[in-house]
Design a protein around this motif. Structure first.
Motif, PDB file in Angstrom:
ATOM      1  N   GLY A  69     -26.520 -20.358 -48.144  1.00 38.80           N
ATOM      2  CA  GLY A  69     -25.068 -21.513 -48.211  1.00 38.80           C
ATOM      3  C   GLY A  69     -23.984 -21.750 -46.758  1.00 38.80           C
ATOM      4  O   GLY A  69     -23.839 -22.371 -45.722  1.00 38.80           O
ATOM      5  N   PRO A  70     -23.370 -19.873 -46.800  1.00 39.15           N
ATOM      6  CA  PRO A  70     -22.207 -20.141 -46.081  1.00 39.15           C
ATOM      7  C   PRO A  70     -22.881 -20.176 -44.377  1.00 39.15           C
ATOM      8  O   PRO A  70     -23.900 -19.795 -43.857  1.00 39.15           O
ATOM      9  CB  PRO A  70     -21.262 -18.199 -46.235  1.00 39.15           C
ATOM     10  CG  PRO A  70     -23.035 -18.178 -47.367  1.00 39.15           C
ATOM     11  CD  PRO A  70     -24.145 -19.244 -47.092  1.00 39.15           C
ATOM     12  N   GLU A  71     -21.657 -20.259 -42.985  1.00 43.78           N
ATOM     13  CA  GLU A  71     -22.511 -20.159 -42.000  1.00 43.78           C
ATOM     14  C   GLU A  71     -22.148 -18.705 -40.957  1.00 43.78           C
ATOM     15  O   GLU A  71     -23.419 -18.079 -40.042  1.00 43.78           O
ATOM     16  CB  GLU A  71     -20.973 -20.580 -41.288  1.00 43.78           C
ATOM     17  CG  GLU A  71     -19.826 -20.110 -41.182  1.00 43.78           C
ATOM     18  CD  GLU A  71     -18.764 -20.186 -42.655  1.00 43.78           C
ATOM     19  OE1 GLU A  71     -17.945 -20.230 -42.488  1.00 43.78           O
ATOM     20  OE2 GLU A  71     -18.649 -20.692 -43.711  1.00 43.78           O
ATOM     21  N   GLU A  72     -21.788 -17.953 -41.805  1.00 40.65           N
ATOM     22  CA  GLU A  72     -21.740 -15.968 -40.690  1.00 40.65           C
ATOM     23  C   GLU A  72     -23.278 -15.526 -40.963  1.00 40.65           C
ATOM     24  O   GLU A  72     -23.749 -15.516 -40.236  1.00 40.65           O
ATOM     25  CB  GLU A  72     -21.144 -15.913 -42.309  1.00 40.65           C
ATOM     26  CG  GLU A  72     -21.154 -14.016 -41.710  1.00 40.65           C
ATOM     27  CD  GLU A  72     -20.088 -13.303 -42.132  1.00 40.65           C
ATOM     28  OE1 GLU A  72     -20.052 -12.035 -41.567  1.00 40.65           O
ATOM     29  OE2 GLU A  72     -19.246 -13.392 -43.190  1.00 40.65           O
ATOM     30  N   PRO A  73     -24.180 -15.820 -42.317  1.00 39.18           N
ATOM     31  CA  PRO A  73     -25.434 -15.672 -42.081  1.00 39.18           C
ATOM     32  C   PRO A  73     -26.682 -16.260 -41.599  1.00 39.18           C
ATOM     33  O   PRO A  73     -26.953 -15.904 -39.986  1.00 39.18           O
ATOM     34  CB  PRO A  73     -26.336 -15.530 -43.624  1.00 39.18           C
ATOM     35  CG  PRO A  73     -24.880 -16.282 -43.685  1.00 39.18           C
ATOM     36  CD  PRO A  73     -23.667 -16.332 -43.778  1.00 39.18           C
ATOM     37  N   LEU A  74     -25.429 -17.275 -41.199  1.00 38.94           N
ATOM     38  CA  LEU A  74     -26.753 -18.390 -39.758  1.00 38.94           C
ATOM     39  C   LEU A  74     -26.161 -17.893 -38.606  1.00 38.94           C
ATOM     40  O   LEU A  74     -27.526 -18.256 -37.676  1.00 38.94           O
ATOM     41  CB  LEU A  74     -26.371 -20.133 -40.493  1.00 38.94           C
ATOM     42  CG  LEU A  74     -27.181 -20.419 -41.633  1.00 38.94           C
ATOM     43  CD1 LEU A  74     -25.934 -22.444 -41.850  1.00 38.94           C
ATOM     44  CD2 LEU A  74     -28.013 -21.176 -42.108  1.00 38.94           C
ATOM     45  N   THR A  75     -25.057 -17.933 -38.285  1.00 40.02           N
ATOM     46  CA  THR A  75     -24.462 -18.163 -37.058  1.00 40.02           C
ATOM     47  C   THR A  75     -25.201 -15.765 -36.894  1.00 40.02           C
ATOM     48  O   THR A  75     -25.803 -15.771 -35.529  1.00 40.02           O
ATOM     49  CB  THR A  75     -22.999 -18.363 -37.000  1.00 40.02           C
ATOM     50  OG1 THR A  75     -22.483 -17.011 -37.596  1.00 40.02           O
ATOM     51  CG2 THR A  75     -23.017 -19.129 -36.810  1.00 40.02           C
ATOM     52  N   GLN A  76     -25.447 -15.410 -37.363  1.00 41.57           N
ATOM     53  CA  GLN A  76     -25.891 -13.853 -37.466  1.00 41.57           C
ATOM     54  C   GLN A  76     -27.622 -13.941 -37.492  1.00 41.57           C
ATOM     55  O   GLN A  76     -28.291 -12.535 -36.538  1.00 41.57           O
ATOM     56  CB  GLN A  76     -25.692 -13.533 -37.905  1.00 41.57           C
ATOM     57  CG  GLN A  76     -23.754 -12.806 -38.359  1.00 41.57           C
ATOM     58  CD  GLN A  76     -23.063 -12.096 -38.997  1.00 41.57           C
ATOM     59  OE1 GLN A  76     -24.318 -11.174 -40.156  1.00 41.57           O
ATOM     60  NE2 GLN A  76     -21.679 -11.622 -39.247  1.00 41.57           N
ATOM     61  N   GLY A  77     -27.839 -14.663 -37.959  1.00 43.42           N
ATOM     62  CA  GLY A  77     -29.466 -15.087 -37.431  1.00 43.42           C
ATOM     63  C   GLY A  77     -30.458 -14.720 -39.004  1.00 43.42           C
ATOM     64  O   GLY A  77     -31.235 -13.991 -38.673  1.00 43.42           O
ATOM     65  N   LEU A  78     -29.931 -14.531 -39.973  1.00 38.30           N
ATOM     66  CA  LEU A  78     -30.661 -14.898 -41.147  1.00 38.30           C
ATOM     67  C   LEU A  78     -32.182 -15.321 -41.377  1.00 38.30           C
ATOM     68  O   LEU A  78     -33.282 -14.976 -41.163  1.00 38.30           O
ATOM     69  CB  LEU A  78     -30.028 -14.778 -42.342  1.00 38.30           C
ATOM     70  CG  LEU A  78     -30.574 -14.667 -43.944  1.00 38.30           C
ATOM     71  CD1 LEU A  78     -30.976 -13.498 -43.580  1.00 38.30           C
ATOM     72  CD2 LEU A  78     -29.173 -14.907 -44.886  1.00 38.30           C
TER      73      LEU A  78
END
Length: 427
Positions: A69-78
Motif C-alpha cells: 500500500g504505502p510508498e515508503e516500503p516501495l521506495t526502500q525496496g520491499l
C-alpha cells in the motif's frame, strides 16, 4: 489463495475489504493493519519496514500474493526483497518507485519523455534557489525532493513565502534531512486537480476512472496541505476525451520511457493532474494506490480485484480490455474525518463513537485509517482517522449519504471538510 496487504491506512482497509470479497481468496492478512482491517481480514503485528520478517511470514503462511500500500516500503525496496525470494508481489521495484520517491527524478523523467508539466528548476543549495525565486514574476511551489508524507509541497503566493519555504525544507529540515537535500521549485499552476490511477505492467496501461482529491485541510481549499481530506469518483471533469488525452500524453510516454530506460514500472501508477487553461499538466506521480482516492474506487469496483492485481504481476494486463473491468455506475464520495490538529500535531487514543450506527446506513462503508482497538473499544491512532465512503444514484445523493454517516460518528477533536464533491456538483 492467501493474500497479504502491507500498510495500516484507509487505502489498505479498502484493498483488504475488496480482496476479502474475491471467491478465490481464502484469507487476507494486513501488516500491521488497523481496527478496520482486523474486521475484514486478520492483522499481523509486523512493521512495513521489517522486510526480513515480512518475507519470512509470506513464506511460512504460503502467501499467494502480497500487495504493497504505502510508498515508503516501495521506495526502500520491499518488492525487490520479495522477488529475490521468488514471492509474488504487487508494486514497482525500488528503481521504478523513484517516480514517487524523488521529485527530481520524476521531473527529469517528465522532461525527457516530453510530458506536459510546470516550468521548474532543481536546486541543491538554498541561496541560488532564493535568487531564482527573486527573478520570477509568478507564484511558485517549493517541493522537497524526497518523501514527506504528502506534506513536502509548499504553495507560495509571494517571493518571501517561497524563501521561507526554502528555509523550512533545506535549512530547518522540517521534512527530514534526506528529503530536503534537493528541492524542485516550479511555476504554480492554476485550475482544478484530477487524480488518474492506472494499472501498469511493462508497456500495458489500464486507466481507472478519474477521481478528485481534496488536499487542503479546510473548506474552500484553504489551510495547509494534507495527505488528502476526501475524494469523489468519477470526477465530473474526467470526460472520456480528457481521459484518452491523459493516457496518450502522460501515461504512454512515461511508461514506455521507463521501459526503454530499463526500469519498467509494474503496479499502480498515479498521476496528479492540474487542469489548466492550456490543457492537463502533471503535478506529480505516485507509485501506488492513492489515499483517499482508493476508497471511492474500491466501493465502485464490481470486478474481482485479485484478477486485476494478478494480471499486472503475471504480465497479462495487456490481455484485459476495459469492458472486462466492471464499475458500479453510481458515484461515490469519501469524507476523511481527521484528528484535532492534523496536519500538525495531534493526540492519539481518543475513543470513537457511532461506528456501528454509521455502518447500518445503506451503501455506506466506513474505512478505518488511523485507528486501533484498545480495551474493547476503537480509538484514534493517526492524523487521518476514518474515510467515510458512500454510493448514491447521483453525486449529490452520495455526498448527502456520506455526510449522514459522518454525523453519526464522533471523537474528541474530530474535524472534516464539509465541501467534498462540491466542485463536481458545479460541473
Amino acid at each position: 489463495m492467501k493474500v497479504l496487504v502491507i500498510g495500516r491506512g484507509g487505502r489498505e482497509h479498502a484493498i483488504v475489504w475488496k480482496l476479502s470479497q474475491s471467491p478465490r481468496v481464502t484469507k487476507v492478512y494486513c501488516a500491521p493493519g488497523n481496527a478496520g482491517t482486523a474486521i475484514d481480514g486478520e492483522n499481523v503485528n509486523l512493521d512495513i519496514t521489517e522486510f526480513d520478517k515480512l518475507v519470512r511470514f509470506a513464506k511460512k503462511e504460503q502467501i499467494g500474493l502480497t500487495v504493497v500500500g504505502p510508498e515508503e516500503p516501495l521506495t526502500q525496496g520491499l518488492v525487490d526483497a520479495f522477488q529475490k525470494e521468488g514471492l509474488r508481489i504487487f508494486g514497482p521495484n525500488r528503481s521504478a518507485a523513484r517516480i514517487e520517491g524523488s521529485k527530481v527524478f520524476s521531473k527529469q523523467l517528465m522532461r525527457h519523455a516530453d510530458v506536459p508539466t510546470a516550468e521548474f528548476k532543481i536546486f541543491d543549495h538554498p541561496e541560488p534557489a532564493k535568487y531564482w525565486v527573486d527573478t520570477r514574476e509568478y507564484p511558485v511551489v517549493v517541493k522537497a525532493d524526497g518523501l514527506a508524507a504528502g506534506k513536502g509541497v509548499i504553495v507560495c503566493n509571494t517571493g518571501e513565502e517561497a524563501k521561507r519555504a526554502i528555509d523550512r525544507v533545506m535549512i530547518h529540515e522540517e521534512f527530514g534531512g534526506k528529503a530536503g537535500r534537493q528541492i524542485v521549485i516550479e511555476k504554480r499552476l492554476e485550475g482544478e486537480e484530477l487524480s488518474v490511477l492506472a494499472l501498469v505492467s511493462g508497456r500495458a496501461i489500464l486507466p481507472l476512472p478519474g477521481s478528485q482529491d481534496h488536499k487542503a485541510a479546510l473548506d474552500g481549499d484553504k489551510g495547509p496541505n494534507t495527505g488528502g481530506m476526501g475524494a469523489y469518483c468519477p470526477a465530473t471533469k474526467a470526460t472520456p476525451e480528457l481521459m484518452s488525452k491523459i493516457e496518450s500524453e502522460v501515461f504512454v510516454p512515461v511508461v514506455h520511457g521507463m521501459k526503454r530506460a530499463r526500469y519498467p514500472f509494474s503496479g499502480l501508477m498515479y498521476a496528479g493532474i492540474m487542469l489548466t487553461n492550456q490543457g492537463p499538466r502533471v503535478l506529480e506521480f505516485n507509485a501506488r494506490f492513492g489515499d483517499p482516492e482508493t476508497q471511492p474506487l474500491m466501493i465502485r469496483l464490481k470486478s474481482d480485484l485479485l484478477d486485476l492485481l494478478e494480471a499486472v504481476v503475471d504480465e497479462k494486463l495487456g490481455d484485459l480490455t476495459e469492458d472486462q473491468v466492471v464499475w458500479d455506475p453510481r458515484p461515490a464520495v469519501c469524507v476523511v474525518m481527521a484528528a484535532g490538529g492534523y496536519p500538525g500535531k495531534y493526540e492519539n487514543g481518543k475513543p470513537i463513537a457511532g461506528l456501528d450506527e454509521a455502518a447500518k446506513l445503506p451503501d455506506v462503508k466506513v474505512f478505518h485509517a488511523g485507528t486501533k482497538r484498545e480495551d474493547n473499544r476503537v480509538v484514534t491512532d493517526g492524523g487521518r482517522v476514518l474515510g467515510v465512503t458512500a454510493l448514491g444514484d447521483t453525486l449529490a445523493d452520495a455526498r448527502k449519504r456520506a455526510y449522514e454517516a459522518v454525523a453519526k460518528i464522533s471523537f474528541k477533536g474530530a474535524h472534516y471538510r464539509t465541501d467534498i464533491g462540491d466542485k463536481g456538483l458545479k460541473g
